[in-house]
Scaffold this active site. Structure first.
Site, short mmCIF file in Angstrom:
data_model
loop_
_atom_site.label_atom_id
_atom_site.label_comp_id
_atom_site.label_asym_id
_atom_site.label_seq_id
_atom_site.Cartn_x
_atom_site.Cartn_y
_atom_site.Cartn_z
N HIS A 10 0.81 -1.22 0.00
CA HIS A 10 0.00 0.00 0.00
C HIS A 10 0.84 1.27 0.00
O HIS A 10 0.69 2.12 -0.87
CB HIS A 10 -0.94 -0.01 1.20
CG HIS A 10 -1.80 -1.23 1.27
ND1 HIS A 10 -2.61 -1.61 0.23
CD2 HIS A 10 -1.96 -2.17 2.24
CE1 HIS A 10 -3.24 -2.72 0.55
NE2 HIS A 10 -2.86 -3.08 1.76
N CYS A 42 -6.98 -7.13 3.55
CA CYS A 42 -8.25 -7.08 4.29
C CYS A 42 -9.35 -7.82 3.55
O CYS A 42 -10.43 -8.07 4.12
CB CYS A 42 -8.67 -5.63 4.53
SG CYS A 42 -8.73 -4.62 3.03
N THR A 110 9.37 1.07 2.29
CA THR A 110 7.98 0.68 2.54
C THR A 110 7.93 -0.84 2.65
O THR A 110 7.30 -1.53 1.85
CB THR A 110 7.05 1.20 1.42
OG1 THR A 110 7.63 0.90 0.15
CG2 THR A 110 6.86 2.70 1.51
N ASP A 177 -8.06 -17.09 21.56
CA ASP A 177 -7.32 -15.86 21.86
C ASP A 177 -6.97 -15.84 23.34
O ASP A 177 -7.77 -16.26 24.19
CB ASP A 177 -8.14 -14.62 21.51
CG ASP A 177 -7.26 -13.38 21.40
OD1 ASP A 177 -6.94 -12.98 20.27
OD2 ASP A 177 -6.88 -12.81 22.45
N ALA A 277 10.33 6.82 4.99
CA ALA A 277 9.67 5.55 5.30
C ALA A 277 8.18 5.78 5.48
O ALA A 277 7.74 6.86 5.88
CB ALA A 277 10.27 4.91 6.55
#
Length: 445
Positions: A10, A42, A110, A177, A277
């Protein structure tokens, strides 16, 4: 101006496309160790559940698209060393094994993030997989076809979405979890309770408050997940424990947080000259608390990559920080949050906070339908500054959290939110917006 970009999801894609717009004569080379770019991770759960049938739709750019812009696009090339002092990088062609050097005037880092893989005994067994990139999604889909019992470890957004996807496919699904609640970083208990009820109603087994201690296997393949409380049979295990910054390449050459996230200023500069960055390998400014945090989100990455291009030659446009705004759909529930939850504020900060929760129909009761919404507001006790909020409803009201994100970003108070001008039309809302109403209720505290 010669520019090297390391990594191209991205943030990298946004930096490249916008730099070419601003500086069409620039010479840009991107090195990406995968064979694809710009994959929307996603959407993995949607692809797994066969909601998104063509995975090509989860890519919003391609190596060919960058080549058409005049970018030298080197797929399956891994940068193995960066020499900031001499402005050069060492690169390995992953197909031929050849190594070579390249130089730059400006370096854009990135590198993104990578799933956390804890050293749990048995983790090397086959059919224990990660969920991050396109290749992971294809592996999950293929292995899920043969699996009957699937265990997802980690109940953040990716984990809960995958658990729902596997259940939709008819798999016997368990979600584990170590925290007492699912999605506990994003939502307070009244909201996670509704999501947990939905999972249980659909037959997903929830194992919260349990820590995985080992994996057991047969013939080299995983057969069971053992926690500190129970044992769960499994043909397939998906690790969704969280992410860490993928920035070891620059270790010792730029300033970083203890977790390895690159520290940047508001113009995306690192501590090294001409090195920028952006994205999941960096810290971000977190507006609710006024500090820097590690919050890996695609929305942050796209903004930060765009800002790299804007500030590449000279500081021009500041990063405004983030509220960590996010949303998710779990079965019939539409859920979103922004900023601090009450629990996170109380357990991780010294701030004195208050909260208020409201349950109300989103539009007048005289309308044919008028679904209820549960909305919460978190604010600072002394100043009444709004710090965050959450919403859940069977009707999609998630955009209200985007509005509240602006409220938090601009340091508005409960009083100001209570009297903010929102339109009224019976098709859409009440004379007082839900945001007005929850703020007005806060003023009664």
């Amino acid at each position: 101006m010669k520019i090297i970009v390391i990594g191209c999801t991205h943030a990298g894609t946004a930096a490249i496309v916008n730099t070419k717009k601003l500086y069409p004569e620039s010479e840009i080379t991107v090195y990406e160790k995968n064979n694809n770019i710009s994959f929307l991770s996603c959407g993995i759960a949607l692809h797994v559940a066969d909601v998104v049938k063509d995975p090509k739709g989860l890519f919003y750019n391609s190596p060919e698209g960058l080549n058409e812009l005049g970018v030298v696009t080197k797929m399956e090339h891994e940068v193995t060393r960066v020499d900031i002092q001499n402005k050069c990088v060492e690169v390995k062609d992953l197909n031929s094994g050849e190594t070579f050097q390249d130089t730059y005037d400006k370096l854009i880092v990135t590198l993104g993030s990578w799933p956390i893989v804890p050293p749990i005994p048995g983790i090397e067994l086959e059919n224990i997989v990660l969920s991050k990139n396109y290749n992971h999604s294809e592996t999950i889909i293929q292995k899920a076809k043969e699996a009957k019992r699937i265990v997802v470890i980690g109940a953040g957004y990716i984990g809960v979405e995958l658990a729902e996807a596997f259940q939709i496919l008819g798999k016997e699904t368990t979600l584990i979890d170590a925290e007492a609640r699912i999605m506990s970083k994003y939502l307070d208990a009244p909201f996670t309770e509704k999501a947990e009820e939905a999972f249980k109603a659909h037959g997903v087994a929830l194992a919260t408050g349990e820590k995985v201690v080992r994996f057991e296997g047969a013939e080299g393949k995983v057969s069971a997940v053992v926690t500190d409380k129970q044992t769960y049979e499994a043909d397939l295990v998906v690790l969704c424990i969280g992410f860490k910054p993928n920035a070891d390449l620059l270790k010792g050459q730029v300033d970083m947080l203890p977790n390895g996230a690159i520290i940047i200023d508001e113009y995306m500069h690192t501590s090294a000259e001409d090195v920028f960055a952006a994205g999941d390998c960096c810290v971000v400014g977190y507006n609710p608390t006024g500090d820097s945090r590690y919050i890996p989100l695609a929305t942050n990455a796209v903004r930060m990559g765009t800002l790299v291009a804007k500030n590449l030659v000279q500081p021009t446009l500041k990063y405004m920080g983030t509220q960590g705004t996010s949303g998710i759909k779990i079965y019939e529930y539409n859920i979103a949050s922004t900023g601090l939850t009450e629990e996170v504020a109380r357990t991780t900060t010294s701030m004195k906070v208050k909260s208020v929760i409201l349950n109300d129909a989103y539009r007048p009761e005289f309308m044919p339908t008028h679904e209820d919404a549960l909305i919460k507001l978190v604010y600072e006790e002394d100043t009444h500054r709004v710090l965050g909020g959450q919403i859940i409803s069977k009707y999609d009201l998630t955009q209200l959290m985007n509005t509240l994100s602006v409220v938090v970003q601009n340091k508005m108070t409960v009083e100001e939110l209570a009297m903010t001008d929102f339109f009224f039309q019976p098709h859409f809302n009440k004379p007082w917006s839900l945001l007005n109403l929850v703020a007005l209720k806060a003023l009664e505290n």
